[in-house]
Write a protein that holds these residues in place. Structure first.
Motif, mmCIF file in Angstrom:
data_model
loop_
_atom_site.group_PDB
_atom_site.id
_atom_site.type_symbol
_atom_site.label_atom_id
_atom_site.label_comp_id
_atom_site.label_asym_id
_atom_site.label_seq_id
_atom_site.Cartn_x
_atom_site.Cartn_y
_atom_site.Cartn_z
ATOM 1 N N ARG A 56 -20.972 10.055 -23.880
ATOM 2 C CA ARG A 56 -20.432 11.139 -23.065
ATOM 3 C C ARG A 56 -19.056 10.781 -22.520
ATOM 4 N NH1 ARG A 56 -25.835 12.033 -22.844
ATOM 5 N NH2 ARG A 56 -26.563 14.180 -22.475
ATOM 6 N N VAL A 57 -18.906 9.564 -22.043
ATOM 7 C CA VAL A 57 -17.626 9.139 -21.468
ATOM 8 C C VAL A 57 -16.520 9.176 -22.518
ATOM 9 C CG1 VAL A 57 -16.371 7.166 -20.493
ATOM 10 C CG2 VAL A 57 -18.628 7.778 -19.610
ATOM 11 N N GLN A 58 -16.829 8.763 -23.731
ATOM 12 C CA GLN A 58 -15.825 8.793 -24.795
ATOM 13 C C GLN A 58 -15.351 10.212 -25.085
ATOM 14 O OE1 GLN A 58 -17.862 6.747 -27.983
ATOM 15 N NE2 GLN A 58 -17.107 4.736 -27.350
ATOM 16 N N GLU A 59 -16.237 11.180 -24.928
ATOM 17 C CA GLU A 59 -15.865 12.575 -25.172
ATOM 18 C C GLU A 59 -15.122 13.174 -23.984
ATOM 19 O OE1 GLU A 59 -17.993 16.721 -26.716
ATOM 20 O OE2 GLU A 59 -19.091 14.822 -26.752
ATOM 21 N N ILE A 60 -15.489 12.732 -22.788
ATOM 22 C CA ILE A 60 -14.890 13.271 -21.566
ATOM 23 C C ILE A 60 -13.504 12.673 -21.299
ATOM 24 C CG2 ILE A 60 -15.104 13.239 -19.041
ATOM 25 C CD1 ILE A 60 -18.155 13.457 -19.465
ATOM 26 N N ALA A 61 -13.327 11.406 -21.620
ATOM 27 C CA ALA A 61 -12.107 10.674 -21.251
ATOM 28 C C ALA A 61 -10.809 11.357 -21.693
ATOM 29 C CB ALA A 61 -12.174 9.248 -21.801
ATOM 30 N N PRO A 62 -10.708 11.893 -22.913
ATOM 31 C CA PRO A 62 -9.450 12.549 -23.288
ATOM 32 C C PRO A 62 -9.126 13.775 -22.437
ATOM 33 C CG PRO A 62 -10.755 12.034 -25.243
ATOM 34 C CD PRO A 62 -11.653 11.830 -24.058
#
Length: 259
Positions: A56-62
């Protein structure tokens, strides 16, 4: 103050995590009454669970930036250990781009100001708003999934929508998945009819059943159900868990463990 805010937002636009953040932040100024966004203990728990999930964090970070995710995740970890002594509320003042919090066992009338800079506050505000939206969406779709008025196809589409939203916590997704699995058992005749009327959907549902049963052993389902005595987490209903367990018992269920 307006000049300062415009400067802050112009800086946000130049960051690597997207030009949409300025527009999203400005929208919050009119969305929230008194231009303040509040997050309480229960929603903070959901935010913590979202930010503990690497995928989830990888998708949210950008979209909001690690510059906002990291301090917010650290804050949540230290303020959500106990509902009696943890966070009462987090307030984000959208006009001043400041954030402050109060604890449930605090006695003072003032909130403690956080040392987040303006860029971090912008990102955290947008992040909080999206997580709150995810909570409302997953709750609404949960009602659709368990509703007798929605078809199995529509209920499955709702579950898929929830599963693709990175701002929905793993807890909420587990709850909705259990509800849908119990529904498939309850509506087995309707599902069977899909084999002739909608073969593609029928095979998708059978694939979902296999994936669910390989991921959720009896022990895991029982552990999920009994862990939440304080109601701090989102948990599936006891009757849905029992429905799945009873169905497996009748079918002499043998869990599949992929190598």
């Amino acid at each position: 103050m307006l000049i300062r805010l415009c400067l802050v937002l112009s800086l946000v636009v130049t960051t690597s995590y997207g030009q949409d953040l300025e527009q999203d932040y400005q929208a919050l100024l009119t969305k929230y009454e008194w231009s303040s966004l509040f997050m309480t203990y229960i929603s903070a728990i959901q935010a913590k669970l979202v930010l503990q999930d690497t995928v989830r964090v990888q998708e949210i970070a950008p979209e909001v930036g690690y510059n906002s995710i990291i301090p917010f995740r650290s804050f949540l970890a230290n303020k959500t250990e106990n509902i009696r002594t943890g966070l009462a509320y987090l307030q984000i003042d959208l006009n001043r781009t400041k954030a402050a919090y109060a604890l449930a066992n605090g006695f003072g009338g003032n909130a403690t100001v956080l040392a987040w800079d303006s860029l971090q506050v912008c990102g955290i505000a947008v992040l909080c708003d999206r997580i709150l939206n995810g909570m409302m969406m997953s709750t609404a779709y949960m009602r659709m999934i368990e509703s007798d008025t929605a078809t199995t196809e529509n209920a499955f589409a709702a579950l898929q929508t929830v599963s693709m939203n990175p701002y929905v916590s793993p807890d909420a997704l587990v709850r909705d998945s259990v509800i849908f699995r119990a529904r498939v058992i309850r509506d087995s005749m309707e599902v069977k009819q899909l084999e002739a009327s909608n073969p593609e959907m029928y095979h998708l549902l059978r694939k979902y059943e296999m994936q669910f049963d390989s991921s959720y052993s009896n022990e895991r389902l029982e552990r999920i159900q009994r862990r939440d005595e304080t109601k701090e987490f989102i948990s599936p209903k006891e009757e849905d868990v029992k429905s799945i367990l009873n169905s497996r018992k009748e079918a002499k269920f043998i869990p599949f463990h992929p190598k």
